[in-house]
Structures are given as C-alpha cells and as structure tokens.
Design an enzyme around this catalytic site. Structure first.
Site, PDB file in Angstrom:
ATOM      1  N   ARG A 280       0.870  -1.179   0.000  1.00 27.36           N
ATOM      2  CA  ARG A 280       0.000   0.000   0.000  1.00 27.36           C
ATOM      3  C   ARG A 280       0.899   1.219   0.000  1.00 27.36           C
ATOM      4  O   ARG A 280       1.959   1.223   0.647  1.00 27.36           O
ATOM      5  CB  ARG A 280      -0.909   0.024   1.242  1.00 27.36           C
ATOM      6  CG  ARG A 280      -2.123  -0.887   1.156  1.00 27.36           C
ATOM      7  CD  ARG A 280      -3.145  -0.421   0.113  1.00 27.36           C
ATOM      8  NE  ARG A 280      -4.286  -1.329   0.004  1.00 27.36           N
ATOM      9  CZ  ARG A 280      -4.359  -2.357  -0.826  1.00 27.36           C
ATOM     10  NH1 ARG A 280      -3.357  -2.631  -1.648  1.00 27.36           N
ATOM     11  NH2 ARG A 280      -5.439  -3.105  -0.878  1.00 27.36           N
TER      12      ARG A 280
ATOM     13  N   GLU B 270      -2.594   7.867  -4.517  1.00 31.20           N
ATOM     14  CA  GLU B 270      -3.038   7.335  -5.819  1.00 31.20           C
ATOM     15  C   GLU B 270      -4.529   7.535  -6.080  1.00 31.20           C
ATOM     16  O   GLU B 270      -4.970   7.534  -7.233  1.00 31.20           O
ATOM     17  CB  GLU B 270      -2.702   5.843  -5.928  1.00 31.20           C
ATOM     18  CG  GLU B 270      -3.521   4.932  -5.012  1.00 31.20           C
ATOM     19  CD  GLU B 270      -3.131   3.463  -5.139  1.00 31.20           C
ATOM     20  OE1 GLU B 270      -1.936   3.150  -5.007  1.00 31.20           O
ATOM     21  OE2 GLU B 270      -4.026   2.634  -5.366  1.00 31.20           O
TER      22      GLU B 270
ATOM     23  N   HIS C 255      -1.108   0.357  -9.704  1.00 35.17           N
ATOM     24  CA  HIS C 255      -1.836  -0.631  -8.906  1.00 35.17           C
ATOM     25  C   HIS C 255      -2.349  -1.775  -9.788  1.00 35.17           C
ATOM     26  O   HIS C 255      -3.531  -2.122  -9.747  1.00 35.17           O
ATOM     27  CB  HIS C 255      -3.003   0.050  -8.167  1.00 35.17           C
ATOM     28  CG  HIS C 255      -3.327  -0.627  -6.866  1.00 35.17           C
ATOM     29  ND1 HIS C 255      -3.559   0.044  -5.702  1.00 35.17           N
ATOM     30  CD2 HIS C 255      -3.442  -1.935  -6.543  1.00 35.17           C
ATOM     31  CE1 HIS C 255      -3.824  -0.801  -4.737  1.00 35.17           C
ATOM     32  NE2 HIS C 255      -3.749  -2.024  -5.220  1.00 35.17           N
TER      33      HIS C 255
ATOM     34  N   ASP D 247       4.103   0.038  -7.236  1.00 34.92           N
ATOM     35  CA  ASP D 247       2.813  -0.271  -7.856  1.00 34.92           C
ATOM     36  C   ASP D 247       1.690   0.456  -7.124  1.00 34.92           C
ATOM     37  O   ASP D 247       0.543   0.437  -7.560  1.00 34.92           O
ATOM     38  CB  ASP D 247       2.553  -1.787  -7.810  1.00 34.92           C
ATOM     39  CG  ASP D 247       1.278  -2.170  -8.549  1.00 34.92           C
ATOM     40  OD1 ASP D 247       1.150  -1.773  -9.730  1.00 34.92           O
ATOM     41  OD2 ASP D 247       0.398  -2.828  -7.949  1.00 34.92           O
TER      42      ASP D 247
HETATM   43  P1  NAI Z   1      -1.328 -11.569   4.472  1.00 36.59           P
HETATM   44  O1  NAI Z   1      -2.300 -11.177   5.531  1.00 36.59           O
HETATM   45  O2  NAI Z   1      -1.315 -12.969   3.969  1.00 36.59           O
HETATM   46  O3  NAI Z   1       0.164 -11.222   4.968  1.00 36.59           O
HETATM   47  C1  NAI Z   1       0.508 -10.058   5.643  1.00 36.59           C
HETATM   48  C2  NAI Z   1       1.684 -10.383   6.555  1.00 36.59           C
HETATM   49  O4  NAI Z   1       2.115  -9.173   7.169  1.00 36.59           O
HETATM   50  C3  NAI Z   1       1.336 -11.362   7.681  1.00 36.59           C
HETATM   51  O5  NAI Z   1       2.256 -12.437   7.690  1.00 36.59           O
HETATM   52  C4  NAI Z   1       1.425 -10.517   8.947  1.00 36.59           C
HETATM   53  O6  NAI Z   1       1.897 -11.256  10.077  1.00 36.59           O
HETATM   54  C5  NAI Z   1       2.424  -9.451   8.530  1.00 36.59           C
HETATM   55  N1  NAI Z   1       2.297  -8.206   9.300  1.00 36.59           N
HETATM   56  C6  NAI Z   1       1.181  -7.467   9.531  1.00 36.59           C
HETATM   57  N2  NAI Z   1       1.473  -6.380  10.260  1.00 36.59           N
HETATM   58  C7  NAI Z   1       2.802  -6.432  10.522  1.00 36.59           C
HETATM   59  C8  NAI Z   1       3.705  -5.599  11.237  1.00 36.59           C
HETATM   60  N3  NAI Z   1       3.264  -4.478  11.831  1.00 36.59           N
HETATM   61  N4  NAI Z   1       5.000  -5.973  11.284  1.00 36.59           N
HETATM   62  C9  NAI Z   1       5.436  -7.109  10.700  1.00 36.59           C
HETATM   63  N5  NAI Z   1       4.634  -7.945  10.004  1.00 36.59           N
HETATM   64  C10 NAI Z   1       3.347  -7.600   9.913  1.00 36.59           C
HETATM   65  O7  NAI Z   1      -1.550 -10.543   3.284  1.00 36.59           O
HETATM   66  P2  NAI Z   1      -1.176 -10.718   1.733  1.00 36.59           P
HETATM   67  O8  NAI Z   1      -2.278 -11.420   1.026  1.00 36.59           O
HETATM   68  O9  NAI Z   1       0.210 -11.262   1.634  1.00 36.59           O
HETATM   69  O10 NAI Z   1      -1.214  -9.195   1.232  1.00 36.59           O
HETATM   70  C11 NAI Z   1      -0.330  -8.215   1.766  1.00 36.59           C
HETATM   71  C12 NAI Z   1      -0.783  -6.835   1.326  1.00 36.59           C
HETATM   72  O11 NAI Z   1      -0.590  -6.686  -0.065  1.00 36.59           O
HETATM   73  C13 NAI Z   1      -2.298  -6.561   1.503  1.00 36.59           C
HETATM   74  O12 NAI Z   1      -2.596  -6.140   2.822  1.00 36.59           O
HETATM   75  C14 NAI Z   1      -2.552  -5.470   0.506  1.00 36.59           C
HETATM   76  O13 NAI Z   1      -2.398  -4.203   1.137  1.00 36.59           O
HETATM   77  C15 NAI Z   1      -1.454  -5.672  -0.540  1.00 36.59           C
HETATM   78  N6  NAI Z   1      -2.010  -6.069  -1.844  1.00 36.59           N
HETATM   79  C16 NAI Z   1      -1.670  -5.339  -2.959  1.00 36.59           C
HETATM   80  C17 NAI Z   1      -2.182  -5.685  -4.208  1.00 36.59           C
HETATM   81  C18 NAI Z   1      -1.797  -4.933  -5.464  1.00 36.59           C
HETATM   82  O14 NAI Z   1      -2.462  -5.109  -6.507  1.00 36.59           O
HETATM   83  N7  NAI Z   1      -0.785  -4.096  -5.458  1.00 36.59           N
HETATM   84  C19 NAI Z   1      -3.128  -6.796  -4.345  1.00 36.59           C
HETATM   85  C20 NAI Z   1      -3.351  -7.537  -3.132  1.00 36.59           C
HETATM   86  C21 NAI Z   1      -2.825  -7.153  -1.929  1.00 36.59           C
END
Ligand code: NAI
Length: 336
Positions: free
Chosen positions: A235, A264, A296, A259
C-alpha cells in the site's frame, strides 16, 4: 440479489457479470468511486461491491444504510479504506477477498525488480527510437544478492520463493514468522534493522495499519544500503514518499519500483494522459530514470480477476442464504 458495483473498469465487467449471473444475482455497474457523494447511486440495490480506491468512511456507510444496502462486498484483499467500526455500528457486514492470487502480486513485484535491474523500461523506449546503445543499461546478477522481504504472508511468501529460485539470499521480517519458509531454507528471519542494513533489494508485503504507516520513512531509508532497490506493491502509505524522493535525489536509494502510491486515489486506474499531473511528488518521481511506477496493477491477471469475481459473489450468495460470512472483516481485526 441486486449488487451495485462501483469504480468498475472494462477489464473486469464481463468476468464480474458472469460470476453474478451464474449465482442468480443482478449487477449494476457504476464508473464513479464509492464515496459519501456517490453512495446514493446504490439506492434500490441490496449490496455494494467496491474496490481499493473507494472511500467507505462513516459518512458513506451511513448513506448506504439509509438507501437500503445490506452488505458491503470488497473486491480486494486490503480493507484499510473502510471504516469498520462504523460498519459494525451500523450493522453492515463487510466481506473481502482475502486471497485471490498471491502469485499475481508476487510475480509483479519480481517483474518490477527485473525491469529496474536490467533497465527493461529504458531499453524498450530506446530501441524503438533506433538507439541501440548499451550505455547506462548495466544491471546486476540476482544470484547471491540479499533480498529483504517485509511481511511473509501469502504474497511475501510467494515472492520469497521466487527470489530464492533466483539464487538470492532471502532475509525476512514478519511479526508472525512462517516456520515452513524457515524449515524449507527459503528465508532467514531477522530484525527489521538488520534487514534494512544488509539487503540489496527490499520488498514490502505487510498490510497498511497504524503500525505500518510510513514504515519506510527517512530514518528507515537512511539505514538502508546505498544503491538499495525498494519495491512497494503493498500500500502506498507504507512509504513516506517525499522522504523516498529525497533519498532518490541524493543517490542513496538506487531504484524504486512502486505499484502503489500514497496519493493514488483519483489518479491511478484513470487515463489522465491529456491532463497535467497536479501531484508534484508523483510528477517528480516519474521523471527519474531509476523509478518505475505501475498504477496498482499487480493483482491484474486473468486468474486473479476470476477468483475475485467468484469469491465476491459466493459471499453475496452466502449472505442471501443467511449463512455465516467466512470472509467478513470486523473492526477488531484491525491491528491498532
Ligand atoms: P497476508 O495477511 O497474507 O500477509 C501479511 C503479513 O504481514 C502477515 O504475515 C502478517 O503477520 C504481517 N504483518 C502485519 N502487520 C505487521 C507488522 N506491523 N509488522 C510485521 N509484520 C506484519 O496478506 P497478503 O495477502 O500477503 O497481502 C499483503 C498486502 O498486499 C495486503 O494487505 C494489501 O495491502 C497488498 N495487496 C496489494 C495488491 C496490489 O495489486 N498491489 C493486491 C493484493 C494485496
């Protein structure tokens, strides 16, 4: 059920219509983003389906409730743009698509890394203009480089495996380390500071929460190696963009692949090619040869679009049948 789909684009309409029709739902497409001002368009529908740059704050939710909407279905994984406390208070369930294709995003992060490293974005333009010079296109071997992955959930883990495949030494940081990645010898978890100090490439995959907002600020950037490549497909607000720009101008950050961008909203997903970009930080970033911005699009694969559409309308069906909403998100889920 009748579902108002906001912020829709040509690339997704057929796939969303098909998934809705297959489950007996009706869709109405709206081009505007869902905000307090546009929420009234949902009058006469049972649910709204929204995307990442909609602004579903308390005021927008109140209008939705007022016009009879009973469900908010996000066709995204991230839900930082929704006031979940207000949704809970209004009794409006919010569902999302937690995982549609982690590979789509991880592979796009890898694409940004390779393009920046081997200057593919420069070479593409150069050769088309008949300039076959190699000056300024020197990259580096990926093998043996240190890659730092921050957040090893679904997407970060997929990227860690890709980078491991390239022969990188992958360092990771997560508040909940994944033992499988460690036991398979894919990553080594280290404190954030060590990751910053030793990585040649750093990629961000944590969600946006109050704890992660501006995770990469001037202080974090100063800890990073000179010439580091920073990739953000998470993000925009994970990075303090003016601080990144200053570091790029000072020659400290060597490459940035973005991205997502903090500001944005109202820019990405739109064709503004005949307009002046009013955001000076973005406009300046776009002038730098070592910055690659995509709008994005990391999620944008056929597989991901199909999964998004199917999961979204499965949730709508579950809601209609009064079944538990397995993909519901609540205020308590937000880490504060
Ligand atoms: P997920 O929930 O599977 O993984 C997130 C990880 O971050 C978890 O392992 C969690 O323990 C860790 N985490 C959370 N807060 C933390 C902190 N303060 N310090 C250290 N670790 C922390 O999520 P996923 O599916 O891997 O997606 C991650 C992010 O990617 C989403 O939240 C979203 O914002 C972004 N995203 C971007 C897309 C794009 O098109 N550019 C599409 C999909 C998601």
């Amino acid at each position: 059920m009748k579902v108002a789909v906001f912020d829709t684009h040509r690339y997704e309409r057929d796939i969303l219509s098909e998934a809705a029709r297959a489950r007996g739902h009706e869709v109405v497409f709206f081009e505007p983003r869902l905000t307090e001002a546009t929420a009234v368009l949902a009058r006469g529908t049972d649910a709204v389906c929204s995307f990442v740059n909609d602004r579903i704050d308390a005021a927008a939710l109140a209008v939705l409730k007022d016009v009879g909407v009973r469900l908010v279905a996000l066709r995204s994984a991230g839900y930082n743009h929704v006031d979940l406390t207000a949704a809970d208070r209004l009794g409006l369930p919010v569902v999302r698509v937690p995982a549609y294709s982690p590979h789509a995003v991880a592979e796009h992060a890898a694409a940004l890394i390779l393009a920046l490293n081997r200057r593919v974005h420069k070479a593409y333009v150069r050769v088309r203009e008949g300039n076959f010079s190699l000056e300024g296109l020197t990259g580096f071997d990926m093998v043996g480089k240190v890659a730092g992955v921050i957040g090893t959930g679904r997407i970060g883990a997929a990227l860690a495996r890709i980078l491991h495949g390239f022969g990188c030494r992958v360092l990771a940081h997560d508040m909940a380390p994944d033992p499988e990645l460690t036991s398979a010898g894919i990553v080594r978890y280290v404190p954030l500071e060590e990751l910053y100090r030793t990585s040649d490439i750093i990629s961000l995959h944590v969600p946006l929460t109050p704890q992660t907002r501006h995770l990469v600020d001037a202080e974090a950037l100063a800890l990073m190696k000179r010439g580091v490549m920073l990739i953000n497909t998470g993000r925009g607000a994970l990075v303090d963009t003016p601080a990144l720009l200053a570091s790029l101008k000072a020659g400290h950050v060597g490459h940035a692949g973005l991205d997502v961008y903090e500001e944005e909203e109202g820019i990405f997903f739109r064709d503004l090619s005949d307009q002046v970009i009013k955001d000076d930080v973005l406009a300046r970033l776009l002038t730098l040869p070592n910055v690659l911005v995509t709008s994005h699009q990391a999620f944008l694969t056929r597989e991901a679009l199909a999964n998004i559409a199917e999961t979204t309308f499965d949730s709508v069906s579950a809601f209609e049948r009064g079944e538990p909403l397995v993909h519901a998100v609540h205020a308590a889920a937000v880490i504060r």
